[in-house]
Design a protein around this motif. Sequence first.
Motif, PDB file in Angstrom:
ATOM      1  N   ILE A   9      29.887   5.616  19.102  1.00 52.41           N
ATOM      2  CA  ILE A   9      29.480   4.798  17.965  1.00 52.41           C
ATOM      3  C   ILE A   9      30.635   3.881  17.561  1.00 52.41           C
ATOM      4  O   ILE A   9      31.705   4.341  17.209  1.00 52.41           O
ATOM      5  CB  ILE A   9      29.092   5.690  16.764  1.00 52.41           C
ATOM      6  CG1 ILE A   9      28.058   6.730  17.164  1.00 52.41           C
ATOM      7  CG2 ILE A   9      28.590   4.863  15.597  1.00 52.41           C
ATOM      8  CD1 ILE A   9      26.721   6.179  17.554  1.00 52.41           C
ATOM      9  N   LYS A  10      30.396   2.603  17.596  1.00 53.26           N
ATOM     10  CA  LYS A  10      31.434   1.668  17.178  1.00 53.26           C
ATOM     11  C   LYS A  10      31.512   1.668  15.649  1.00 53.26           C
ATOM     12  O   LYS A  10      30.493   1.632  14.983  1.00 53.26           O
ATOM     13  CB  LYS A  10      31.091   0.243  17.632  1.00 53.26           C
ATOM     14  CG  LYS A  10      31.245   0.015  19.117  1.00 53.26           C
ATOM     15  CD  LYS A  10      30.974  -1.436  19.439  1.00 53.26           C
ATOM     16  CE  LYS A  10      31.081  -1.685  20.923  1.00 53.26           C
ATOM     17  NZ  LYS A  10      30.777  -3.068  21.266  1.00 53.26           N
ATOM     18  N   HIS A  17      36.518   3.551  17.998  1.00 53.43           N
ATOM     19  CA  HIS A  17      35.277   4.233  18.347  1.00 53.43           C
ATOM     20  C   HIS A  17      35.323   5.669  17.853  1.00 53.43           C
ATOM     21  O   HIS A  17      36.373   6.289  17.850  1.00 53.43           O
ATOM     22  CB  HIS A  17      35.070   4.249  19.867  1.00 53.43           C
ATOM     23  CG  HIS A  17      34.804   2.899  20.440  1.00 53.43           C
ATOM     24  ND1 HIS A  17      35.788   1.958  20.599  1.00 53.43           N
ATOM     25  CD2 HIS A  17      33.649   2.329  20.880  1.00 53.43           C
ATOM     26  CE1 HIS A  17      35.264   0.859  21.127  1.00 53.43           C
ATOM     27  NE2 HIS A  17      33.974   1.056  21.301  1.00 53.43           N
ATOM     28  N   ILE A  87      21.242  -3.077  14.196  1.00 55.49           N
ATOM     29  CA  ILE A  87      22.045  -2.074  14.909  1.00 55.49           C
ATOM     30  C   ILE A  87      23.312  -1.748  14.115  1.00 55.49           C
ATOM     31  O   ILE A  87      23.707  -0.590  14.000  1.00 55.49           O
ATOM     32  CB  ILE A  87      22.394  -2.553  16.341  1.00 55.49           C
ATOM     33  CG1 ILE A  87      21.126  -2.564  17.199  1.00 55.49           C
ATOM     34  CG2 ILE A  87      23.439  -1.636  16.984  1.00 55.49           C
ATOM     35  CD1 ILE A  87      21.287  -3.258  18.542  1.00 55.49           C
ATOM     36  N   LYS A  88      23.935  -2.762  13.538  1.00 56.03           N
ATOM     37  CA  LYS A  88      25.154  -2.532  12.749  1.00 56.03           C
ATOM     38  C   LYS A  88      24.851  -1.608  11.564  1.00 56.03           C
ATOM     39  O   LYS A  88      25.620  -0.691  11.257  1.00 56.03           O
ATOM     40  CB  LYS A  88      25.725  -3.867  12.264  1.00 56.03           C
ATOM     41  CG  LYS A  88      27.066  -3.731  11.570  1.00 56.03           C
ATOM     42  CD  LYS A  88      27.644  -5.091  11.226  1.00 56.03           C
ATOM     43  CE  LYS A  88      28.954  -4.937  10.457  1.00 56.03           C
ATOM     44  NZ  LYS A  88      29.541  -6.213  10.046  1.00 56.03           N
ATOM     45  N   GLN A  91      24.223   1.930  12.972  1.00 54.23           N
ATOM     46  CA  GLN A  91      25.493   2.532  13.407  1.00 54.23           C
ATOM     47  C   GLN A  91      26.262   3.086  12.213  1.00 54.23           C
ATOM     48  O   GLN A  91      26.770   4.202  12.244  1.00 54.23           O
ATOM     49  CB  GLN A  91      26.378   1.479  14.074  1.00 54.23           C
ATOM     50  CG  GLN A  91      26.047   1.213  15.514  1.00 54.23           C
ATOM     51  CD  GLN A  91      27.070   0.258  16.093  1.00 54.23           C
ATOM     52  OE1 GLN A  91      27.462  -0.713  15.459  1.00 54.23           O
ATOM     53  NE2 GLN A  91      27.503   0.531  17.295  1.00 54.23           N
ATOM     54  N   ARG A  92      26.341   2.252  11.181  1.00 53.44           N
ATOM     55  CA  ARG A  92      27.091   2.650   9.985  1.00 53.44           C
ATOM     56  C   ARG A  92      26.477   3.906   9.370  1.00 53.44           C
ATOM     57  O   ARG A  92      27.181   4.833   8.976  1.00 53.44           O
ATOM     58  CB  ARG A  92      27.083   1.488   8.978  1.00 53.44           C
ATOM     59  CG  ARG A  92      28.020   1.683   7.799  1.00 53.44           C
ATOM     60  CD  ARG A  92      28.135   0.390   7.011  1.00 53.44           C
ATOM     61  NE  ARG A  92      26.896   0.068   6.301  1.00 53.44           N
ATOM     62  CZ  ARG A  92      26.617  -1.136   5.808  1.00 53.44           C
ATOM     63  NH1 ARG A  92      27.464  -2.132   5.962  1.00 53.44           N
ATOM     64  NH2 ARG A  92      25.492  -1.351   5.169  1.00 53.44           N
ATOM     65  N   GLN A  95      27.178   6.974  11.583  1.00 56.94           N
ATOM     66  CA  GLN A  95      28.590   7.303  11.531  1.00 56.94           C
ATOM     67  C   GLN A  95      28.982   7.989  10.228  1.00 56.94           C
ATOM     68  O   GLN A  95      29.816   8.904  10.217  1.00 56.94           O
ATOM     69  CB  GLN A  95      29.343   5.983  11.653  1.00 56.94           C
ATOM     70  CG  GLN A  95      30.738   6.077  12.145  1.00 56.94           C
ATOM     71  CD  GLN A  95      31.291   4.677  12.232  1.00 56.94           C
ATOM     72  OE1 GLN A  95      30.789   3.847  12.980  1.00 56.94           O
ATOM     73  NE2 GLN A  95      32.283   4.401  11.438  1.00 56.94           N
ATOM     74  N   THR A 121      25.377   1.172  21.490  1.00 48.83           N
ATOM     75  CA  THR A 121      25.686   2.511  20.972  1.00 48.83           C
ATOM     76  C   THR A 121      25.871   3.564  22.057  1.00 48.83           C
ATOM     77  O   THR A 121      26.472   4.604  21.826  1.00 48.83           O
ATOM     78  CB  THR A 121      24.568   3.020  20.043  1.00 48.83           C
ATOM     79  OG1 THR A 121      23.373   3.229  20.813  1.00 48.83           O
ATOM     80  CG2 THR A 121      24.273   2.052  18.909  1.00 48.83           C
TER      81      THR A 121
END
Length: 210
Positions: A9-10, A17, A87-88, A91-92, A95, A121
């Motif tokens: 996960i960025k 990462h 996607i951002k 991801q957040r 995470q 991802t």
Amino acid sequence: MGTVVDAAIKVANGSAHTNKKVTVVFVLGGPGSGKGTQCSNIVEHFGYTHLSAGDLLRAEIKSGSENGTMIQNMIKEGKIVPSEVTIKLLQRAIQENGNDKFLIDGFPRNEENRAAFESVTGIEPEFVLFFDCPEEEMEKRLLSRNQGREDDNIETIRKRFKVYMESSLPVIDYYKAKGKVRKIDAARPIEEVFKAVKAVFTPESEKVAA
């Protein structure tokens, strides 16, 4: 349940990462197919965290950011928000959450979403839960729910159906070819639908023969 997927996960700034092992289930179905209601049931019974792409986007709109204004205009037009934006946000959310099991509701909306999500991802879904519901039934539900949502009017609803049919079905076909689609008849009463959902999420080892 099943294999756990390794996901890189960025983080939001894209420089570091976080390696986090997560299980992801994509939840797909037309607007008004009952995805949200059933996701709440799955969270309660199976301990998943529910991430609704639509809710994340609406939260971004409420934040008043420039991103939020762009998202609002696209939703009004019945258009699909760019993959990188959604996607951002997803991801957040993954995470920042302590859980390792996620329902992603209403995403991917099209093939480009799907490819971008897996590429960025490194996550491939455990399976896709597809709520199959006739358009007439979905329209009836959307018009009657009256939640004060700006996108719940007949003209926008029909635009959303058109976008869904043209864009989402190829995603379902892609995962069907990989044997990853679990189709649910979503036109039935909520309790009956959840009975079918439970059968999908209960591990074989825990199922008791009747």
